[in-house]
Design a protein around this motif. Structure first.
Motif, PDB file in Angstrom:
ATOM      1  N   UNK A 237      27.922  73.040 -54.089  1.00 18.23           N
ATOM      2  CA  UNK A 237      27.310  71.840 -53.506  1.00 18.23           C
ATOM      3  C   UNK A 237      27.232  71.941 -51.987  1.00 18.23           C
ATOM      4  N   UNK A 238      28.290  72.478 -51.367  1.00 18.87           N
ATOM      5  CA  UNK A 238      28.280  72.643 -49.910  1.00 18.87           C
ATOM      6  C   UNK A 238      27.184  73.615 -49.488  1.00 18.87           C
ATOM      7  N   UNK A 239      27.022  74.703 -50.235  1.00 16.00           N
ATOM      8  CA  UNK A 239      25.996  75.685 -49.900  1.00 16.00           C
ATOM      9  C   UNK A 239      24.596  75.121 -50.111  1.00 16.00           C
ATOM     10  N   UNK A 240      24.396  74.395 -51.212  1.00 20.10           N
ATOM     11  CA  UNK A 240      23.093  73.773 -51.449  1.00 20.10           C
ATOM     12  C   UNK A 240      22.782  72.745 -50.367  1.00 20.10           C
ATOM     13  N   UNK A 241      23.810  71.996 -49.952  1.00 22.54           N
ATOM     14  CA  UNK A 241      23.613  71.046 -48.858  1.00 22.54           C
ATOM     15  C   UNK A 241      23.223  71.744 -47.570  1.00 22.54           C
ATOM     16  N   UNK A 242      23.859  72.885 -47.293  1.00 19.87           N
ATOM     17  CA  UNK A 242      23.527  73.646 -46.083  1.00 19.87           C
ATOM     18  C   UNK A 242      22.088  74.156 -46.138  1.00 19.87           C
ATOM     19  N   UNK A 243      21.666  74.625 -47.324  1.00 23.81           N
ATOM     20  CA  UNK A 243      20.286  75.100 -47.472  1.00 23.81           C
ATOM     21  C   UNK A 243      19.307  73.956 -47.246  1.00 23.81           C
ATOM     22  N   UNK A 244      19.620  72.775 -47.786  1.00 29.55           N
ATOM     23  CA  UNK A 244      18.743  71.618 -47.601  1.00 29.55           C
ATOM     24  C   UNK A 244      18.647  71.236 -46.127  1.00 29.55           C
ATOM     25  N   UNK A 245      19.781  71.244 -45.433  1.00 27.30           N
ATOM     26  CA  UNK A 245      19.771  70.916 -44.001  1.00 27.30           C
ATOM     27  C   UNK A 245      18.977  71.955 -43.227  1.00 27.30           C
ATOM     28  N   UNK A 246      19.144  73.236 -43.593  1.00 31.25           N
ATOM     29  CA  UNK A 246      18.376  74.289 -42.928  1.00 31.25           C
ATOM     30  C   UNK A 246      16.878  74.073 -43.118  1.00 31.25           C
ATOM     31  N   UNK A 248      15.328  71.193 -43.694  1.00 30.26           N
ATOM     32  CA  UNK A 248      14.897  70.043 -42.881  1.00 30.26           C
ATOM     33  C   UNK A 248      14.828  70.401 -41.402  1.00 30.26           C
ATOM     34  N   UNK A 249      15.792  71.192 -40.945  1.00 33.79           N
ATOM     35  CA  UNK A 249      15.762  71.637 -39.543  1.00 33.79           C
ATOM     36  C   UNK A 249      14.537  72.503 -39.272  1.00 33.79           C
ATOM     37  N   UNK A 250      14.178  73.325 -40.258  1.00 34.11           N
ATOM     38  CA  UNK A 250      13.004  74.171 -40.097  1.00 34.11           C
ATOM     39  C   UNK A 250      11.734  73.327 -39.997  1.00 34.11           C
ATOM     40  N   UNK A 251      11.653  72.290 -40.836  1.00 36.57           N
ATOM     41  CA  UNK A 251      10.492  71.390 -40.750  1.00 36.57           C
ATOM     42  C   UNK A 251      10.439  70.693 -39.398  1.00 36.57           C
ATOM     43  N   UNK A 252      11.606  70.265 -38.924  1.00 38.60           N
ATOM     44  CA  UNK A 252      11.642  69.609 -37.615  1.00 38.60           C
ATOM     45  C   UNK A 252      11.293  70.599 -36.507  1.00 38.60           C
ATOM     46  N   UNK A 253      11.793  71.820 -36.643  1.00 41.02           N
ATOM     47  CA  UNK A 253      11.487  72.836 -35.635  1.00 41.02           C
ATOM     48  C   UNK A 253       9.994  73.133 -35.609  1.00 41.02           C
ATOM     49  N   UNK A 254       9.387  73.231 -36.795  1.00 40.92           N
ATOM     50  CA  UNK A 254       7.950  73.471 -36.861  1.00 40.92           C
ATOM     51  C   UNK A 254       7.172  72.344 -36.208  1.00 40.92           C
ATOM     52  N   UNK A 255       7.711  71.123 -36.292  1.00 37.56           N
ATOM     53  CA  UNK A 255       7.059  69.988 -35.648  1.00 37.56           C
ATOM     54  C   UNK A 255       7.206  70.006 -34.144  1.00 37.56           C
ATOM     55  N   UNK A 256       8.096  70.883 -33.625  1.00 33.39           N
ATOM     56  CA  UNK A 256       8.304  70.963 -32.178  1.00 33.39           C
ATOM     57  C   UNK A 256       7.795  72.271 -31.592  1.00 33.39           C
ATOM     58  N   UNK A 257       7.168  73.105 -32.418  1.00 30.89           N
ATOM     59  CA  UNK A 257       6.689  74.411 -31.978  1.00 30.89           C
ATOM     60  C   UNK A 257       5.164  74.463 -32.050  1.00 30.89           C
ATOM     61  N   UNK A 258       4.556  75.024 -31.022  1.00 30.73           N
ATOM     62  CA  UNK A 258       3.119  75.264 -31.026  1.00 30.73           C
ATOM     63  C   UNK A 258       2.851  76.512 -31.862  1.00 30.73           C
ATOM     64  N   UNK A 259       2.149  76.387 -32.987  1.00 30.50           N
ATOM     65  CA  UNK A 259       1.982  77.539 -33.887  1.00 30.50           C
ATOM     66  C   UNK A 259       1.154  78.663 -33.277  1.00 30.50           C
ATOM     67  N   UNK A 260       0.331  78.352 -32.288  1.00 30.27           N
ATOM     68  CA  UNK A 260      -0.539  79.367 -31.709  1.00 30.27           C
ATOM     69  C   UNK A 260       0.225  80.314 -30.781  1.00 30.27           C
ATOM     70  N   UNK A 261       1.127  79.764 -29.975  1.00 32.33           N
ATOM     71  CA  UNK A 261       1.826  80.571 -28.968  1.00 32.33           C
ATOM     72  C   UNK A 261       3.280  80.841 -29.306  1.00 32.33           C
ATOM     73  N   UNK A 262       3.861  80.058 -30.230  1.00 32.96           N
ATOM     74  CA  UNK A 262       5.275  80.194 -30.524  1.00 32.96           C
ATOM     75  C   UNK A 262       6.172  79.496 -29.519  1.00 32.96           C
ATOM     76  N   UNK A 263       5.595  78.899 -28.489  1.00 27.75           N
ATOM     77  CA  UNK A 263       6.362  78.122 -27.525  1.00 27.75           C
ATOM     78  C   UNK A 263       6.545  76.703 -28.052  1.00 27.75           C
ATOM     79  N   UNK A 264       7.337  75.904 -27.351  1.00 23.61           N
ATOM     80  CA  UNK A 264       7.472  74.498 -27.730  1.00 23.61           C
ATOM     81  C   UNK A 264       6.136  73.779 -27.518  1.00 23.61           C
ATOM     82  N   UNK A 265       5.903  72.754 -28.326  1.00 15.73           N
ATOM     83  CA  UNK A 265       4.745  71.901 -28.073  1.00 15.73           C
ATOM     84  C   UNK A 265       5.164  70.745 -27.171  1.00 15.73           C
ATOM     85  N   UNK A 266       4.278  69.765 -26.990  1.00 21.06           N
ATOM     86  CA  UNK A 266       4.588  68.660 -26.083  1.00 21.06           C
ATOM     87  C   UNK A 266       5.849  67.921 -26.512  1.00 21.06           C
TER      88      UNK A 266
END
Length: 427
Positions: A237-246, A248-266
Motif C-alpha cells: 500500500x505504501x509503494x502504491x501510494x508513492x506511485x500515485x503521488x509520483x 500526480x507530481x508528474x501531471x503537475x510538473x507537466x502543467x508547469x513545463x513548456x513542452x516545446x523547450x523543456x523550460x518552465x512555463x509562465x
C-alpha cells in the motif's frame, strides 16, 4: 476397542486432516495476496512505462509468493535443496523490492551493497545447511539478513534530498519492517523451544512429517506468516501510494513545463521564482529577460514548424548555461526569462552578454545558410522588498528599450549596452 471418533460424529483422523487443510489454506493467503499485488504492480507499469522502478515491485512480490509456495508444497523435494531454492528466491525478492525503492530515489549505486548482503545470506544458509547443520542458525541468518537490507533502504531513503510526506512514510515503513525482522525472530524463537531440537530429531531418524508438523505448529512459523501477510500488505500500500503521488507530481510538473523547450512555463516560473525570492541565501538576485528579434518574420517566412524548432534550440541554449538554482522559463511566444540566484546586476549583465553572443553564433539548420538569430536583453537586479511582478515589468521595459535601440543588445538599469558584432540578424 473404541473407534477413533470425536464428539459430533467427526473421526479424529478426519479432524486432523481438516485442521491441516485449514492451516494450509491460511498459509496460502500470503502467496495468493502477493501474486495479486504483483499483478497490480505489473498493470501499473504497463500504463506508466516511464516508472522504470515499478517492475522491481512486481518481481519482488511474485518471488515471495513462489518461495512461500516452494516451502509449503516442498518443491523441490528434500530439506537441503528446498532450503536453498526457497532461500534464493526469497533473497532475490527482497533484493528486487529494496532495489526498486532505491531506484525511485535515484540511488543507482546501492545494487552492489545489496548484492553483497544477498551473497552473504545464501553463503551462510549453505554453511548452516550442509556444513554445520542448524535450523535456528538458518532462521537467524535469513531474518536478520533481510532486516539489514530493509534498514539499509531506510537509511538511504532518509538521506535522499527533497523528501516529501510520502517519502517519509516510506522511510518509516521500511524502518519498522526492517526492525520487525529482528524483534519478531528473537521473541518467537524464545517461545518455540521445539525448533532447537528438530535437527537432532532429524539425525536420529524421526519421521519427516512429524518434524514438519512441529515446525508448522511452532509460534515462530505462525507469527512469521501472519506478520509477513500484514506487513507485506502495508508495504504494498505504501509503494502504491508513492506511485500515485509520483504520477500526480508528474501531471503537475507537466502543467508547469513548456513542452516545446523543456523550460518552465509562465505558471512554473512564477511558482519557482517565488520560492527562490523567499530564499534569503540566494540574494542578490537578478532577472535576465530577452525576446527573439523579428521572430514573427521567421514564422511568416518559414512556417510555424520552423519557428518552433528555433524556439526549441533557444530553449536548449538557455538550459545549458543556467545553474541548478537558477529559474529559467519561456514565458510565452518568443519571450524567455532567467532569474539568477546569488547574482548582482553586473554579473547578470555578463551572463546575458555571453548568452547573446552564443545565440548569435548558434547554427540553425532549419533556416537558410548564413541566417543569424538574435535577441534583445533586459537585465534588472531585484531591489529590496520588490515583488516578482515589478521586477518582471522593469526587465520587460528594458527589453522594449533595447529593441528600439537597435536590437541584439543587452540593456541594464543603468543604461549599459553591449554593442553587438556587426552583422545582419535573421529576424
Amino acid at each position: 476397542m473404541r473407534r477413533p471418533w470425536r464428539k459430533g460424529g467427526v473421526p479424529r483422523a478426519g479432524a486432523r486432516r481438516q485442521r491441516m487443510s485449514e492451516g494450509r489454506l491460511y498459509l496460502l493467503a500470503g502467496p495468493a495476496v502477493s501474486l495479486v499485488v504483483a499483478c497490480v504492480f505489473l498493470l501499473v507499469w504497463l500504463h506508466h512505462r516511464k516508472r522504470s522502478y515499478v517492475p522491481f515491485f512486481a518481481v519482488a512480490f511474485c518471488a515471495y509468493a513462489m518461495a512461500a509456495l516452494s516451502q509449503l508444497f516442498q518443491i523441490p523435494a528434500g530439506v537441503g535443496l528446498n532450503t536453498m531454492v526457497s532461500g534464493l528466491v526469497y533473497t532475490f525478492g527482497i533484493f528486487c523490492l529494496v532495489q526498486g525503492v532505491l531506484a525511485r530515489f535515484g540511488k543507482a549505486g546501492a545494487a552492489p551493497v545489496l548484492a553483497a548482503v544477498s551473497v552473504a545470506i545464501l553463503g551462510l544458509l549453505y554453511y548452516f545447511m550442509y556444513v554445520d547443520r542448524s535450523l535456528v542458525a538458518r532462521i537467524y541468518v535469513q531474518n536478520f539478513g533481510y532486516g539489514v537490507m530493509f534498514l539499509f533502504a531506510a537509511v538511504e531513503i532518509f538521506g535522499a534530498s527533497g523528501r516529501r510526506k510520502v517519502d517519509r512514510i516510506l522511510f518509516w515503513v521500511f524502518l519498522l519492517f526492517g526492525l520487525h525482522f529482528f524483534v519478531r525472530t528473537v521473541l518467537t524463537l524464545s517461545i518455540s523451544p521445539d525448533l532447537f531440537a528438530l535437527d537432532r530429531m532429524r539425525t536420529e531418524g524421526a519421521d519427516a512429517r512429524t518434524i514438519g508438523l512441529l515446525f508448522r505448529r511452532s509460534p515462530f512459523w505462525q507469527v512469521l506468516n501472519f506478520s509477513l501477510l500484514v506487513s507485506g500488505l502495508l508495504v504494498a500500500l505504501a509503494l502504491l501510494g508513492a506511485i500515485a503521488v509520483d504520477a500526480m507530481d508528474e501531471l503537475e510538473r507537466q502543467g508547469r513545463i513548456d513542452p516545446l523547450t523543456g523550460l518552465a512555463n509562465r505558471r512554473g516560473f512564477d511558482d519557482l521564482a517565488q520560492e527562490l525570492i523567499a530564499d534569503k541565501t540566494s540574494h542578490p538576485q537578478s532577472l535576465v529577460y530577452f525576446d527573439i528579434d523579428r521572430f514573427k518574420g521567421i514564422n511568416d517566412g518559414f512556417g510555424h514548424a520552423t519557428g518552433d524548432l528555433v524556439l526549441a534550440t533557444v530553449g536548449g541554449l538557455v538550459a545549458r548555461v543556467v545553474m541548478p538554482r537558477d529559474v529559467a522559463a519561456r514565458r510565452g511566444g518568443e519571450e524567455f526569462v532567467v532569474l539568477l540566484a546569488s547574482t548582482s546586476a553586473r554579473s547578470a549583465f555578463h551572463f546575458a552578454e555571453r548568452m547573446r553572443a552564443e545565440l548569435r553564433r548558434t547554427s540553425f539548420p532549419m533556416l537558410p545558410p548564413g541566417a543569424v538569430v538574435t535577441a534583445s536583453f533586459g537585465v534588472a537586479e531585484r531591489r529590496p522588498d520588490e515583488d516578482l511582478a515589478d521586477l518582471l515589468h522593469r526587465a520587460d521595459q528594458l527589453v522594449y528599450a533595447a529593441k528600439h535601440a537597435g536590437r541584439d543588445l543587452v540593456l541594464t538599469d543603468d543604461g549599459v549596452l553591449a554593442v553587438p558584432v556587426v552583422g545582419q540578424g535573421a529576424g
